[in-house]
Design a protein around this motif. Structure first.
Motif, PDB file in Angstrom:
ATOM      1  N   GLN A 349       1.340  -1.860   0.171  1.00 12.91           N
ATOM      2  CA  GLN A 349      -0.038   0.174  -0.020  1.00 12.91           C
ATOM      3  C   GLN A 349       0.936   1.753  -0.061  1.00 12.91           C
ATOM      4  N   GLY A 350       1.755   0.837  -0.564  1.00 11.09           N
ATOM      5  CA  GLY A 350       3.200   2.065  -0.156  1.00 11.09           C
ATOM      6  C   GLY A 350       3.252   2.540   0.778  1.00 11.09           C
ATOM      7  N   ALA A 351       4.561   3.813   1.447  1.00 11.72           N
ATOM      8  CA  ALA A 351       5.111   3.030   2.477  1.00 11.72           C
ATOM      9  C   ALA A 351       5.391   5.086   3.041  1.00 11.72           C
ATOM     10  N   THR A 352       5.592   5.462   4.198  1.00 13.69           N
ATOM     11  CA  THR A 352       5.980   6.723   4.816  1.00 13.69           C
ATOM     12  C   THR A 352       7.618   6.855   4.336  1.00 13.69           C
ATOM     13  N   LEU A 353       8.148   8.546   4.623  1.00 14.77           N
ATOM     14  CA  LEU A 353       9.374   8.693   4.275  1.00 14.77           C
ATOM     15  C   LEU A 353      10.178   7.744   5.046  1.00 14.77           C
ATOM     16  N   ALA A 354       9.652   7.711   6.778  1.00 15.41           N
ATOM     17  CA  ALA A 354      10.602   7.684   7.550  1.00 15.41           C
ATOM     18  C   ALA A 354      10.440   5.934   7.581  1.00 15.41           C
ATOM     19  N   ASN A 362      13.153  -0.296  -0.520  1.00 20.62           N
ATOM     20  CA  ASN A 362      12.521  -0.722  -1.616  1.00 20.62           C
ATOM     21  C   ASN A 362      11.742  -1.663  -0.524  1.00 20.62           C
ATOM     22  N   TYR A 363      11.120  -1.261   0.582  1.00 21.85           N
ATOM     23  CA  TYR A 363      10.342  -1.416   2.029  1.00 21.85           C
ATOM     24  C   TYR A 363       8.997  -1.820   1.168  1.00 21.85           C
ATOM     25  N   GLY A 364       8.349  -2.598   1.392  1.00 26.63           N
ATOM     26  CA  GLY A 364       6.908  -2.649   0.500  1.00 26.63           C
ATOM     27  C   GLY A 364       6.136  -3.024   1.791  1.00 26.63           C
ATOM     28  N   LEU A 365       6.455  -4.968   2.651  1.00 30.42           N
ATOM     29  CA  LEU A 365       5.958  -5.256   3.050  1.00 30.42           C
ATOM     30  C   LEU A 365       6.675  -5.789   4.277  1.00 30.42           C
ATOM     31  N   CYS A 366       6.643  -5.957   5.292  1.00 36.98           N
ATOM     32  CA  CYS A 366       7.286  -6.334   6.799  1.00 36.98           C
ATOM     33  C   CYS A 366       7.387  -7.933   6.878  1.00 36.98           C
ATOM     34  N   ASN A 367       8.232  -8.315   7.735  1.00 36.39           N
ATOM     35  CA  ASN A 367       8.372 -10.035   7.664  1.00 36.39           C
ATOM     36  C   ASN A 367       7.381 -10.011   9.454  1.00 36.39           C
ATOM     37  N   CYS A 373       1.756  -4.659   9.059  1.00 36.18           N
ATOM     38  CA  CYS A 373       2.143  -3.915   7.925  1.00 36.18           C
ATOM     39  C   CYS A 373       2.882  -6.091   7.378  1.00 36.18           C
ATOM     40  N   TYR A 374       2.410  -6.511   7.643  1.00 31.98           N
ATOM     41  CA  TYR A 374       3.316  -8.616   7.726  1.00 31.98           C
ATOM     42  C   TYR A 374       2.909  -8.830   6.215  1.00 31.98           C
ATOM     43  N   TYR A 375       3.680  -9.481   5.664  1.00 27.97           N
ATOM     44  CA  TYR A 375       3.159 -10.012   4.309  1.00 27.97           C
ATOM     45  C   TYR A 375       1.872 -10.959   4.649  1.00 27.97           C
ATOM     46  N   GLY A 376       1.928 -11.909   4.939  1.00 27.77           N
ATOM     47  CA  GLY A 376       1.338 -13.025   5.767  1.00 27.77           C
ATOM     48  C   GLY A 376      -0.585 -12.483   5.669  1.00 27.77           C
ATOM     49  N   TYR A 377      -0.089 -11.373   6.197  1.00 25.79           N
ATOM     50  CA  TYR A 377      -2.105 -11.122   6.316  1.00 25.79           C
ATOM     51  C   TYR A 377      -2.485 -10.307   5.083  1.00 25.79           C
ATOM     52  N   ASN A 378      -1.587 -10.133   3.491  1.00 28.05           N
ATOM     53  CA  ASN A 378      -2.454  -9.378   3.013  1.00 28.05           C
ATOM     54  C   ASN A 378      -1.976 -10.062   1.203  1.00 28.05           C
ATOM     55  N   PRO A 379      -2.401 -11.491   1.188  1.00 29.51           N
ATOM     56  CA  PRO A 379      -2.496 -11.984   0.183  1.00 29.51           C
ATOM     57  C   PRO A 379      -3.859 -11.779  -0.994  1.00 29.51           C
ATOM     58  N   SER A 380      -3.597 -11.940  -2.696  1.00 31.45           N
ATOM     59  CA  SER A 380      -4.721 -11.537  -2.902  1.00 31.45           C
ATOM     60  C   SER A 380      -4.320 -12.103  -3.930  1.00 31.45           C
ATOM     61  N   THR A 381      -5.777 -12.699  -4.885  1.00 29.75           N
ATOM     62  CA  THR A 381      -5.740 -13.331  -6.055  1.00 29.75           C
ATOM     63  C   THR A 381      -6.676 -12.573  -6.971  1.00 29.75           C
ATOM     64  N   TYR A 382      -5.880 -12.355  -8.340  1.00 31.64           N
ATOM     65  CA  TYR A 382      -6.556 -12.467  -8.932  1.00 31.64           C
ATOM     66  C   TYR A 382      -6.706 -12.862 -10.410  1.00 31.64           C
ATOM     67  N   THR A 383      -8.587 -13.436 -10.502  1.00 30.79           N
ATOM     68  CA  THR A 383      -8.413 -14.283 -11.407  1.00 30.79           C
ATOM     69  C   THR A 383      -9.456 -13.177 -13.312  1.00 30.79           C
ATOM     70  N   SER A 384      -8.926 -13.226 -14.733  1.00 32.83           N
ATOM     71  CA  SER A 384      -9.429 -12.469 -15.257  1.00 32.83           C
ATOM     72  C   SER A 384      -9.829 -13.754 -16.570  1.00 32.83           C
ATOM     73  N   ASP A 385     -10.759 -13.749 -18.014  1.00 27.41           N
ATOM     74  CA  ASP A 385     -11.000 -13.635 -18.579  1.00 27.41           C
ATOM     75  C   ASP A 385     -11.379 -13.490 -19.700  1.00 27.41           C
ATOM     76  N   THR A 423       3.276  -0.004  10.602  1.00 29.61           N
ATOM     77  CA  THR A 423       4.298  -0.441  11.157  1.00 29.61           C
ATOM     78  C   THR A 423       3.900  -0.359  12.728  1.00 29.61           C
ATOM     79  N   SER A 424       3.092   0.394  13.352  1.00 34.03           N
ATOM     80  CA  SER A 424       2.730   0.632  14.734  1.00 34.03           C
ATOM     81  C   SER A 424       2.150  -0.370  15.481  1.00 34.03           C
ATOM     82  N   LEU A 425       2.519  -0.905  16.495  1.00 34.21           N
ATOM     83  CA  LEU A 425       1.814  -1.652  16.897  1.00 34.21           C
ATOM     84  C   LEU A 425       0.770  -0.664  18.014  1.00 34.21           C
ATOM     85  N   ALA A 426       0.799   0.473  18.435  1.00 34.18           N
ATOM     86  CA  ALA A 426      -0.691   0.406  18.600  1.00 34.18           C
ATOM     87  C   ALA A 426      -2.037   0.898  18.185  1.00 34.18           C
TER      88      ALA A 426
END
Length: 827
Positions: A349-354, A362-367, A373-385, A423-426
């Motif tokens: 979804q983008g990132a802050t300058l900080a 090259n920051y995208g998602l964390c681990n 921000c954990y990548y495992g929480y953000n999977p997507s599947t696109y299907t088209s025909d 990225t904040s726990l709050a």
């Protein structure tokens, strides 16, 4: 017997624009021809100039033949067929992107097979003349007969400069007034920005083989779920509303048109693959049937996997295409085509300058599973025909018919945290409510999120009847389309296996929407030729758009809504093209545009009488082409009324969200220049430059994501022995991330925020086509593509605001990438 020939240096530029066109299926749009009868060795040159098609023929036969006259508006292959009547010659297929003319066989069994390469044929006793070799590598050519600014992307440019797995945004990015931005790497993942003259995706038309398509919500396109470059034969960018016969829901912003590849006349197998940066690997298989009793068919399959440029942004994608062209009769062709595409990715979804400073550009998602921000929480599947059956036939000497019946489908199924950039726990915490809306539990460390599924299917038909006379051509047709749309979303606790989380309404659902959209566009258009070299195109189109909206739970109000709205408009247009000289034309256009409001206006409450968006488009231009130069320039002015703009607001207990307001209107205007110069020895220079302005009326507020200047510039080389090379740069001027804000009273007001500076990137491509290696391999092509050669990773666009505290998010240019490609064709 005397032969005639043209050297590369003496070719007119009018012969250099190459479109992918087979003898049986034209990819180029119909154009006006005015070719008097005469010696074939002269009239075929005139044809090549007027059509921008490459032609190869036996010069000894051409010197003996006299062609028939050709007048009127038609597809180039049809015009060439008329030109050859009585000459004893006919189109005998395409080799190396050239139309081949040969003596018409007296019997099918005597037809000359396509079993040798063009190079080998040139060395035989047939003195083949090639018309139009120069600048086949050009990013675009501009036809002389246009009535609006047009850039046609040729197959050679796609093959030489775009990696086979790339998405459509990577193909069009060097065109005038085009800006595309893909932060995960060239052609990987979805384009976060696609802009044409400042119009955003959904405000311009997109077609595939002439059929419009787009998401039901706001007509946008998820580029990574569409067609890969290896499936495509040509692309054409029309920077204008088109004429009355231009079908689509948002034609006022222009049309980005793609054409599927034409099945080759020769049977064969091609293996192709890519390996390179970001652990990218892809492989594909193309099977070509050649000419058979069941037509010419191609089956193309590809699979790709990549870690992506952005951290933890893995993607995998599979694509398949089948196309068969069946010649039912000399003037009747049936085309069957289908594609299926499936993509799986982790969505950023983008990132802050900080965060960029802390974690890298090259920051995208964390681990870290304890954060949103954990990548495992953000999977997507696109299907088209995308499937269609098209019939093209000539009913008699003056009347032809084209009809396509189609269906398209799209689904986006995904799970995501409430804010994947957070990225904040709050920002964590999940609260459960019972059916009565009473709070029953709160888990402060749990990860809030949602599950969503959006899918639609279109069914439609396009019909076009064309009647041709000496002075006037008449086009009469209709486009009809019905779209069934379904979208649901509900809150989940990602820490507890994505179980549903009931909210204050007693339900976990955020929205539950079904809608049906019906589009009908009949049109009438005339091509009038009142004098030599002049074409006038008056026409009128009627647009009807009906939306049935049924929300068991609406998105913004969280209440049911059952609404029906009909939007309709007459859209007159007139355009003119005047050929001043054989190499020089001028044109002008006036047209009215129309766009029904997006589904988002229904999601904020009862819409009442919402006015549709309308435009008045004005533009003039000129094209010049000679043996060395291609020059094109145009100016445009677009008066946009009832502009429905997105605005960011802060909703208590919800956070920053998007609402939609009628901004009153906007003015789009600009100047565009496109040029190419043939140096010689296979070298040419190409460039385009545009100054674009998009501002809301009576203000100095610029429309968001509309750069003030765009330019492309490059050096290109292609050798007949197979080597090719190009280096092309892209300049994107400054622009603003947002054009609205919320004042102290909570009201939306227009003001620019988040200024994005200009930046320049460059791509390098090189390769070598090695022909006729032994008895097994017809061609082997190793190639190298380097994206963002100088590793410019500056901030390139605004990406929104964080939900929790409104901190702005940004995208950056992806870093340098290197891809090695190999294609092997057999036999």
């Amino acid at each position: 017997m005397q032969s005639f020939s043209f050297r590369l240096s003496s070719l007119t530029l009018g012969l250099c624009g190459v479109s992918v066109l087979s003898a049986s299926h034209a990819l180029a749009a119909p154009m006006h021809f005015a070719i008097p009868a005469g010696p074939l060795n002269q009239t075929v040159v005139t044809f090549s100039r007027q059509s921008a098609q490459q032609v190869a023929l036996d010069s000894s036969l051409a010197a003996q033949a006299t062609s028939a006259p050709v007048y009127g508006t038609m597809e180039p292959d049809v015009a060439l067929g008329h030109l050859l009547q009585g000459t004893g010659l006919s189109v005998d297929g395409r080799q190396k992107n050239m139309l081949i003319l040969r003596k018409t066989p007296t019997a099918p069994t005597k037809a000359k097979p396509h079993t040798t390469s063009l190079k080998k044929e040139v060395n035989t006793n047939e003195h083949i003349t090639v018309l139009g070799r120069a600048m086949r590598l050009s990013p675009a050519v501009v036809p002389l007969d246009i009535t609006e600014p047009t850039s046609r992307i040729q197959s050679n440019f796609i093959n030489n400069n775009i990696i086979p797995l790339a998405s459509v945004d990577d193909i069009i990015k060097f065109q005038p007034s085009i800006w595309t931005q893909n932060p995960n790497g060239p052609g990987m993942g979805k384009a976060e920005t696609m802009s044409l003259r400042g119009f955003q995706d959904g405000q311009y038309n997109m077609t595939y083989d002439g059929i419009p398509f787009g998401d039901s919500s706001d007509l946008h396109h998820t580029t990574s779920s569409l067609f890969i470059s290896h499936f495509l034969g040509e692309a054409q960018i029309d920077r204008g509303p088109g004429t009355a016969s231009t079908i689509g829901n948002a034609t006022f912003g222009g049309t980005v048109g793609f054409r599927s590849k034409t099945p080759p006349s020769r049977a064969g197998v091609q293996l192709y693959g890519t390996y390179g940066s970001f652990n990218t690997r892809a492989g594909g298989l193309e099977l070509d049937s050649g000419k058979t009793r069941f037509g010419k068919a191609v089956l193309d399959m590809q699979h790709e996997e990549t870690d992506g440029y952005l951290t933890n942004s893995y993607e995998k994608r599979s694509n398949i295409m089948f196309k068969d062209e069946i010649q039912l009769a000399p003037d009747t062709q049936l085309t069957i085509q289908t594609t299926y595409n499936k993509e799986w990715q982790y969505t950023t979804q983008g990132a802050t300058l900080a965060e960029y400073d802390r974690s890298g550009k090259n920051y995208g998602l964390c681990n870290d599973p304890s954060r949103q921000c954990y990548y495992g929480y953000n999977p997507s599947t696109y299907t088209s025909d995308f499937s269609y059956i098209a019939l093209k036939t000539r009913l008699n000497d003056w009347l032809s018919l084209q009809n396509s019946v189609y269906t398209t489908g799209f689904e986006h199924e995904y799970t995501e945290s409430t804010d994947a950039s957070e990225t904040s726990l709050a920002a964590n915490g999940v609260t459960f409510y019972n059916a009565a809306g009473k709070k029953v539990a709160k888990y402060a460390d749990d990860i809030p999120g949602k599950y969503a599924d959006a899918h639609f299917r279109n069914y439609g038909d396009t019909l076009n009847l064309t009647a041709k006379t000496h002075y006037v051509d008449v086009q009469l047709g209709v486009w009809a389309d019905v779209q069934k749309d379904r979208r649901v979303s509900y809150a989940v606790d990602l820490s507890k296996g994505s179980i549903p989380v009931p909210g204050k309404t007693g339900s976990a659902y955020s929205y539950n929407i079904t809608d049906t959209n019906t589009t009908l566009q009949p049109f009438l258009e005339l091509d009038i030729h009142p004098m030599r070299g002049m074409t006038i195109k008056p026409g009128i189109k009627y647009s009807y758009f009906h939306r049935d909206y049924d929300a068991a739970l609406n998105k913004s109000t969280k209440k049911p809504l059952d609404a029906t709205q009909t939007f309709e408009s007459w859209q007159p247009s007139i355009a003119i093209n005047q050929r001043i000289l054989s190499q020089w034309s001028v044109y002008g256009q006036v047209a009215r545009g129309f766009l029904a409001p997006p589904i988002s206006v229904f999601q904020v409450g009862n819409v009442g009488n919402v006015k549709p968006e309308t435009t008045m488009n004005y533009q003039v231009g000129s094209v010049y082409r000679d043996k060395k130069w291609m020059l094109a320039a145009d100016a445009y002015y677009i008066n946009f009324s009832n502009y429905i703009a997105a605005a960011q607001i802060n909703v208590p207990s919800v956070g920053n969200t998007t609402t939609y307001v009628n901004s009153g209107g906007a003015i789009y205007k600009g100047l565009e220049v496109e040029a190419q110069y043939v140096i010689g020895y296979g070298l040419s220079l190409y460039g385009n430059y545009s100054v674009n302005s998009a501002k809301y009326k009576h203000t100095q507020v610029s429309v968001a994501s509309s750069p003030n200047m765009l330019a492309s510039f490059g050096l290109l080389y292609e050798n007949e022995k197979g080597a090719y090379f190009s280096i092309i740069g892209k300049y994107v001027g400054k622009h603003w991330g947002l054009d609205s804000t919320t004042n102290s009273s909570g009201n939306t007001q227009f003001a620019n925020q988040y200024k994005i500076g200009s930046n320049t990137t460059a791509d390098l491509a090189m390769g070598w086509r090695i022909h006729n290696i032994g008895s097994v391999f017809r061609e082997i092509t190793p190639s190298l593509k380097i994206g963002n050669l100088f590793n410019n990773r500056s901030v390139s666009n605004f990406a929104g605001n964080q939900n929790y505290d409104g901190t702005p998010l940004y995208w950056r240019n992806p870093g340098r990438s290197v891809f090695f490609n190999l294609a092997v064709t057999m036999p």
